[in-house]
Motif scaffolding. Structure first.
Motif, PDB file in Angstrom:
ATOM      1  N   GLY A 227       0.813  -1.209   0.000  1.00  0.00           N
ATOM      2  CA  GLY A 227       0.000   0.000   0.000  1.00  0.00           C
ATOM      3  C   GLY A 227       0.842   1.253   0.000  1.00  0.00           C
ATOM      4  N   THR A 228       0.237   2.336  -0.443  1.00  0.00           N
ATOM      5  CA  THR A 228       0.843   3.651  -0.320  1.00  0.00           C
ATOM      6  C   THR A 228       0.485   4.222   1.051  1.00  0.00           C
ATOM      7  OG1 THR A 228      -1.079   4.816  -1.203  1.00  0.00           O
ATOM      8  CG2 THR A 228       0.561   4.016  -2.804  1.00  0.00           C
ATOM      9  N   ILE A 229       1.157   5.282   1.437  1.00  0.00           N
ATOM     10  CA  ILE A 229       0.827   5.910   2.711  1.00  0.00           C
ATOM     11  C   ILE A 229      -0.622   6.379   2.710  1.00  0.00           C
ATOM     12  CG2 ILE A 229       1.698   8.181   2.005  1.00  0.00           C
ATOM     13  CD1 ILE A 229       1.871   6.675   5.559  1.00  0.00           C
ATOM     14  N   ASP A 230      -1.105   6.873   1.570  1.00  0.00           N
ATOM     15  CA  ASP A 230      -2.486   7.342   1.528  1.00  0.00           C
ATOM     16  C   ASP A 230      -3.473   6.180   1.571  1.00  0.00           C
ATOM     17  OD1 ASP A 230      -2.580  10.348   1.342  1.00  0.00           O
ATOM     18  OD2 ASP A 230      -1.138   9.932  -0.236  1.00  0.00           O
ATOM     19  N   ALA A 302      -4.971   9.132  13.930  1.00  0.00           N
ATOM     20  CA  ALA A 302      -4.214   7.943  13.532  1.00  0.00           C
ATOM     21  C   ALA A 302      -2.920   8.375  12.863  1.00  0.00           C
ATOM     22  CB  ALA A 302      -5.028   7.071  12.580  1.00  0.00           C
ATOM     23  N   TRP A 303      -1.895   7.542  12.993  1.00  0.00           N
ATOM     24  CA  TRP A 303      -0.642   7.822  12.304  1.00  0.00           C
ATOM     25  C   TRP A 303      -0.029   6.524  11.808  1.00  0.00           C
ATOM     26  CZ3 TRP A 303      -1.329   7.753  17.468  1.00  0.00           C
ATOM     27  CH2 TRP A 303      -0.436   7.029  18.256  1.00  0.00           C
ATOM     28  N   SER A 304       0.687   6.620  10.720  1.00  0.00           N
ATOM     29  CA  SER A 304       1.363   5.465  10.139  1.00  0.00           C
ATOM     30  C   SER A 304       2.803   5.837   9.833  1.00  0.00           C
ATOM     31  CB  SER A 304       0.666   5.017   8.846  1.00  0.00           C
ATOM     32  OG  SER A 304       1.372   3.948   8.240  1.00  0.00           O
ATOM     33  N   LEU A 305       3.725   4.995  10.266  1.00  0.00           N
ATOM     34  CA  LEU A 305       5.138   5.143   9.953  1.00  0.00           C
ATOM     35  C   LEU A 305       5.522   3.974   9.055  1.00  0.00           C
ATOM     36  CD1 LEU A 305       7.867   6.620  10.429  1.00  0.00           C
ATOM     37  CD2 LEU A 305       8.237   5.027  12.341  1.00  0.00           C
ATOM     38  N   LEU A 306       5.894   4.281   7.816  1.00  0.00           N
ATOM     39  CA  LEU A 306       6.288   3.257   6.853  1.00  0.00           C
ATOM     40  C   LEU A 306       7.773   3.405   6.554  1.00  0.00           C
ATOM     41  CD1 LEU A 306       3.316   3.461   4.293  1.00  0.00           C
ATOM     42  CD2 LEU A 306       3.506   2.042   6.359  1.00  0.00           C
TER      43      LEU A 306
END
Length: 341
Positions: A227-230, A302-306
Motif C-alpha cells: 500500500g501507499t501511505i495514503d 491515527a498515524w502510520s510510519l512506513l
C-alpha cells in the motif's frame, strides 16, 4: 498547533534515522477523524543495486499490517454479512481442517481465537522450505499436526484465516477486491525495495518479502498486502469515522480479548510500540518490513510510519522499535498541544 507543524516535528526522529543511515527511507502520515491529513518522507525507496528516492506514491510491503488492514477487516465484513459468526469454529468454512483426526485441537479453533492470537499454534514455521506449490502448502497447513504451546502471536492463525476467506468467498486472496491504493499485485517499479533475499537470490521489490507468503502464491492471511501511505491512511480514517466497519465490528476491534490484544489488533499497554502516551483506546499493529499503524479513538487521530528497514538486510539493528515509540510519543504530545525538544 496545525497539523503541518505537528508532523514536521513528529517526523524528526525518522528524519534523523535516515540521516544516520539506520534505515534507507521513512514516511510518516497523520490523519484525523474529520479528514485532516499530512505526510512527510525522506530517503530512498532503494539503495541496492542502485539508488531511487522515495515519493508520496511509493508502495510499501505492509507485511503484518496485512493481518489488520485486510484479513481482520474481511473476516468482520463476512460476520456483518451473516456468513459466519466470530465464535464459529474454523471448520464452518474449512471442514477438512485436520480431517484425519476428528478430535484434533485445530478443529475446535474459532475465528475469534485466531484473530486474537488465543490459540495453541506456534508463532511461525518455515513452510517455504517444504516447497513452493501453493495448493500443496495450503494442504500441509490444514493437515499438519502442529506443536502445541501457550498462546503466542502466530502467523499460522492468520494463514488459516486466509484459507477460510478463500473458501467462503470462492476467490483466491490475491484476487480479492481492494481499494485503489492497496494491492496484492503492485507495480514493482513503484515499490520500496526490501531485502536482498538469500533464498530467492535477488533484491526483493514489488513481491512479498515474507517467504511463506511468497511460497503460498504471493498473498496469505498474514502477509502480502502492499500500500501507499495514503492507502493506509484512508483505511485508518475509515475506522476513525466509522465508515470502514459497522458499530458492532468497531466495538470488537476495540475490546480486549487478552491483556494486550483485541480481535486482530494490539491494544496499548506500557512499553508498547506506539509509545506510552496513547489513550487506553488506542489500537495498533506493526509489520516486519518496518511498517506500522496506530489509531487513537479517544483523540480521533491515527498515524502510520512506513519504512523499508529490512533493505538491504534484516540482519542489522535499524533501531525500529525505539523509532516507532519516539514517533508515537511526539505525535500525541504535539497533538495535545504540548512541546517536545
Amino acid at each position: 498547533m496545525s497539523l503541518d507543524k505537528i508532523i514536521d516535528r513528529a517526523f524528526a526522529p525518522a528524519f534523523a534515522a535516515v540521516e544516520r543511515r539506520d534505515i534507507p527511507g521513512a514516511m510518516l502520515g497523520i490523519v484525523t477523524a474529520d479528514g485532516q491529513r499530512d505526510v512527510r518522507w525522506k530517503g530512498h525507496a532503494q539503495i541496492e543495486p542502485h539508488e531511487e528516492s522515495l515519493s508520496r506514491g511509493t508502495w510499501f510491503d505492509l507485511a503484518s499490517l496485512t493481518k489488520v488492514i485486510f484479513t481482520t477487516t474481511r473476516i468482520l465484513h463476512l460476520v456483518e454479512e451473516g456468513r459466519i459468526a466470530l465464535d464459529d469454529p474454523l471448520i464452518t468454512a474449512i471442514p477438512d481442517l485436520r480431517q484425519y483426526d476428528m478430535s484434533a485441537a485445530e478443529r475446535r479453533l474459532t475465528f475469534r481465537q485466531c484473530l486474537a492470537h488465543q490459540t495453541h499454534l506456534p508463532a511461525v514455521e518455515p513452510l517455504y522450505t517444504y516447497g513452493q506449490d501453493p495448493s500443496t502448502l495450503r494442504a500441509f497447513i490444514l493437515q499438519r499436526v502442529w506443536r502445541s504451546g501457550p498462546p503466542v502471536y502466530s502467523d499460522i492463525n492468520f494463514m488459516l484465516l486466509g484459507i477460510a476467506i478463500e473458501r467462503i468467498t470462492g476467490q483466491a486472496l490475491i484476487d480479492q477486491p481492494l481499494p485503489e491504493s492497496l494491492s496484492f499485485r503492485p507495480v514493482p517499479r513503484l515499490c520500496a525495495a526490501t531485502e536482498h533475499c538469500t533464498w530467492r537470490e535477488r533484491v526483493i521489490r514489488g513481491e512479498v518479502h515474507d517467504e511463506n507468503a511468497f511460497a503460498l502464491g504471493g498473498a496469505s492471511g498474514h502477509a502480502g498486502l502492499f500500500g501507499t501511505i495514503d492507502g493506509v491512511l484512508d483505511f485508518a480514517q475509515g475506522l476513525l469515522d466509522g465508515s470502514a466497519l459497522s458499530a458492532p465490528s468497531l466495538e470488537v476491534v476495540r475490546t480486549r480479548e487478552s491483556e494486550t490484544r483485541t480481535v486482530g489488533w494490539e491494544g496499548s499497554y506500557p512499553g508498547w510500540h506506539g509509545g506510552d502516551v496513547c489513550s487506553p483506546t488506542t489500537i495498533g499493529h506493526t509489520g516486519f518490513t518496518g511498517t506500522g499503524l496506530w489509531i487513537d479513538f479517544e483523540r480521533g487521530l491515527a498515524w502510520s510510519l512506513l519504512t523499508n528497514r529490512v533493505h538491504p538486510s534484516r540482519h542489522r539493528d535499524s533501531g525500529i522499535v525505539d523509532l516507532r515509540r519516539a514517533t508515537g510519543e511526539r505525535v500525541i504530545a504535539l497533538f495535545d498541544g504540548r512541546t517536545r525538544p
